[in-house]
Scaffold this motif. Structure first.
Motif, mmCIF file in Angstrom:
data_model
loop_
_atom_site.group_PDB
_atom_site.id
_atom_site.type_symbol
_atom_site.label_atom_id
_atom_site.label_comp_id
_atom_site.label_asym_id
_atom_site.label_seq_id
_atom_site.Cartn_x
_atom_site.Cartn_y
_atom_site.Cartn_z
ATOM 1 N N PRO A 41 0.455 27.885 20.642
ATOM 2 C CA PRO A 41 1.442 28.380 21.605
ATOM 3 C C PRO A 41 2.792 28.485 20.879
ATOM 4 N N SER A 42 3.794 28.956 21.560
ATOM 5 C CA SER A 42 5.138 29.019 20.976
ATOM 6 C C SER A 42 5.783 27.634 21.151
ATOM 7 N N ILE A 43 5.585 26.781 20.133
ATOM 8 C CA ILE A 43 6.013 25.376 20.222
ATOM 9 C C ILE A 43 7.532 25.282 20.417
ATOM 10 N N SER A 44 7.937 24.439 21.335
ATOM 11 C CA SER A 44 9.350 24.070 21.595
ATOM 12 C C SER A 44 10.195 25.109 22.330
ATOM 13 N N THR A 45 9.675 26.324 22.581
ATOM 14 C CA THR A 45 10.560 27.351 23.172
ATOM 15 C C THR A 45 10.523 27.381 24.703
ATOM 16 N N GLY A 46 9.827 26.410 25.298
ATOM 17 C CA GLY A 46 9.813 26.323 26.759
ATOM 18 C C GLY A 46 10.771 25.237 27.212
ATOM 19 N N LEU A 47 10.207 24.169 27.730
ATOM 20 C CA LEU A 47 11.017 23.063 28.260
ATOM 21 C C LEU A 47 11.911 22.461 27.176
ATOM 22 N N PHE A 48 11.518 22.557 25.896
ATOM 23 C CA PHE A 48 12.300 21.960 24.810
ATOM 24 C C PHE A 48 13.432 22.872 24.316
ATOM 25 N N ARG A 49 13.541 24.099 24.895
ATOM 26 C CA ARG A 49 14.731 24.973 24.775
ATOM 27 C C ARG A 49 15.083 25.428 23.354
ATOM 28 N N ASN A 87 -1.704 22.119 20.955
ATOM 29 C CA ASN A 87 -0.971 21.758 22.169
ATOM 30 C C ASN A 87 0.468 21.405 21.803
ATOM 31 N N ALA A 88 1.432 22.058 22.452
ATOM 32 C CA ALA A 88 2.852 21.679 22.315
ATOM 33 C C ALA A 88 3.069 20.463 23.201
ATOM 34 N N ALA A 89 2.874 19.282 22.603
ATOM 35 C CA ALA A 89 2.851 18.032 23.361
ATOM 36 C C ALA A 89 4.237 17.381 23.366
ATOM 37 N N CYS A 140 0.885 34.115 23.221
ATOM 38 C CA CYS A 140 2.196 34.154 23.887
ATOM 39 C C CYS A 140 1.993 34.331 25.386
ATOM 40 N N PHE A 141 2.727 33.544 26.145
ATOM 41 C CA PHE A 141 2.515 33.496 27.598
ATOM 42 C C PHE A 141 3.296 34.589 28.316
ATOM 43 N N ASP A 142 4.255 35.216 27.651
ATOM 44 C CA ASP A 142 5.017 36.306 28.281
ATOM 45 C C ASP A 142 5.385 37.345 27.219
ATOM 46 N N GLY A 188 -1.333 36.019 26.476
ATOM 47 C CA GLY A 188 -2.397 35.389 27.251
ATOM 48 C C GLY A 188 -2.177 33.919 27.510
ATOM 49 N N ASP A 189 -3.258 33.312 28.016
ATOM 50 C CA ASP A 189 -3.280 31.890 28.366
ATOM 51 C C ASP A 189 -4.115 31.190 27.297
ATOM 52 N N ILE A 190 -3.505 30.253 26.580
ATOM 53 C CA ILE A 190 -4.168 29.619 25.433
ATOM 54 C C ILE A 190 -5.430 28.850 25.843
ATOM 55 N N THR A 191 -5.529 28.463 27.100
ATOM 56 C CA THR A 191 -6.708 27.704 27.551
ATOM 57 C C THR A 191 -7.923 28.603 27.745
ATOM 58 N N GLY A 239 4.582 19.084 31.238
ATOM 59 C CA GLY A 239 4.494 20.374 31.929
ATOM 60 C C GLY A 239 4.088 21.470 30.969
ATOM 61 N N GLY A 240 4.327 22.696 31.360
ATOM 62 C CA GLY A 240 4.100 23.852 30.498
ATOM 63 C C GLY A 240 2.689 23.919 29.945
ATOM 64 N N VAL A 241 2.585 24.257 28.687
ATOM 65 C CA VAL A 241 1.279 24.471 28.069
ATOM 66 C C VAL A 241 0.485 23.148 27.997
ATOM 67 N N ASP A 242 1.194 22.039 27.831
ATOM 68 C CA ASP A 242 0.556 20.717 27.793
ATOM 69 C C ASP A 242 -0.193 20.459 29.110
HETATM 70 P P1 ADP Z 1 7.777 22.845 24.775
HETATM 71 O O1 ADP Z 1 7.992 21.566 25.553
HETATM 72 O O2 ADP Z 1 7.267 22.589 23.374
HETATM 73 O O3 ADP Z 1 8.964 23.749 24.850
HETATM 74 P P2 ADP Z 1 6.350 24.409 26.825
HETATM 75 O O4 ADP Z 1 4.947 24.247 27.261
HETATM 76 O O5 ADP Z 1 7.421 24.128 27.829
HETATM 77 O O6 ADP Z 1 6.511 23.535 25.488
HETATM 78 O O7 ADP Z 1 6.578 25.892 26.309
HETATM 79 C C1 ADP Z 1 6.094 26.380 25.090
HETATM 80 C C2 ADP Z 1 5.603 27.812 25.296
HETATM 81 O O8 ADP Z 1 4.300 27.767 25.876
HETATM 82 C C3 ADP Z 1 6.455 28.661 26.235
HETATM 83 O O9 ADP Z 1 6.564 29.972 25.681
HETATM 84 C C4 ADP Z 1 5.618 28.698 27.514
HETATM 85 O O10 ADP Z 1 5.861 29.879 28.277
HETATM 86 C C5 ADP Z 1 4.228 28.730 26.909
HETATM 87 N N1 ADP Z 1 3.091 28.415 27.784
HETATM 88 C C6 ADP Z 1 3.054 27.773 28.970
HETATM 89 N N2 ADP Z 1 1.793 27.735 29.442
HETATM 90 C C7 ADP Z 1 1.009 28.388 28.531
HETATM 91 C C8 ADP Z 1 -0.381 28.729 28.434
HETATM 92 N N3 ADP Z 1 -1.250 28.369 29.375
HETATM 93 N N4 ADP Z 1 -0.804 29.429 27.342
HETATM 94 C C9 ADP Z 1 0.052 29.796 26.365
HETATM 95 N N5 ADP Z 1 1.364 29.508 26.397
HETATM 96 C C10 ADP Z 1 1.832 28.824 27.467
#
Ligand code: ADP
Length: 167
Positions: free
Chosen positions: A113-121, A20-22, A152-154, A8-11, A30-33
């Motif tokens: 959220p899944s911290i660091s697994t998005g833009l932070f790779r 918040n993964a800030a 989890c977003f996916d 789902g969507d954490i918001t 970007g992303g969840v932030d």
């Molecule tokens: P980071 O910079 O810590 O990697 P990101 O926001 O890029 O943070 O990604 C962290 C995770 O949050 C990823 O799995 C991304 O798909 C997920 N994410 C993005 N938007 C949302 C949301 N609205 N709700 C929950 N998870 C989200």
């Protein structure tokens, strides 16, 4: 205490505190932030501007404004740089710092959220077991939580956390 894994969507998920993964500036990204600031409204950024940033692995707490929660806990995760830069310890520190603040503010239901697994790779297959172990370790010492929920977003992320929880 229950550990839940939800797609789902954490918001959109009500909780006492939303994590918040800030990034270390706490000034949005970007992303969840981005999604959290968008849903909370501009007051959240105004409060974040007063905080003077946050170190990676540490956490700071604010009000949640228009989000369905009492608090937002902001934690900058580590950027993955190959694994030799203390990334794994820092990721575990993020979860522990957030839970410590949540506990101090008497929160019972916390969403991550899944911290660091998005833009932070940070590789998902490494991040998920670190996250689950950090939560279990903390809660073994501090049993006051009702539910720690990973939103989890996916599907791929959800699967990785479910696998880590089953082990
Ligand atoms: P980071 O910079 O810590 O990697 P990101 O926001 O890029 O943070 O990604 C962290 C995770 O949050 C990823 O799995 C991304 O798909 C997920 N994410 C993005 N938007 C949302 C949301 N609205 N709700 C929950 N998870 C989200």
């Amino acid at each position: 205490m229950e550990i839940k894994i939800t797609l789902g969507d954490i918001t959109k998920v009500p909780a006492d505190a939303i994590v918040n993964a800030a990034n270390p500036t706490l000034l949005g990204g970007g992303g969840v932030d981005g999604a959290i600031h968008e849903a909370a409204g501009p007051e959240l950024m105004a409060e974040c501007r007063t905080l003077g940033g946050c170190d990676t692995g540490d956490a700071k707490i604010t009000k949640a404004y228009r989000l369905p929660a009492e608090y937002v806990i902001h934690t900058p995760g580590p950027v993955w740089r190959g694994g030799d830069d203390c990334e794994e310890e820092l990721l575990a520190d993020c979860y522990k710092s957030c839970l410590k603040l949540a506990s101090e503010h008497r929160c019972r239901h916390v969403t991550f959220p899944s911290i660091s697994t998005g833009l932070f790779r940070f590789p998902l297959s490494k991040a998920a077991p670190i996250a689950i172990a950090a939560v279990k370790d903390f809660c073994a010492e501090s049993p006051e939580f009702d539910c720690i929920e990973f939103i989890c977003f996916d599907e791929k992320t959800k699967k990785a956390y479910e696998t880590a929880l089953e082990v």
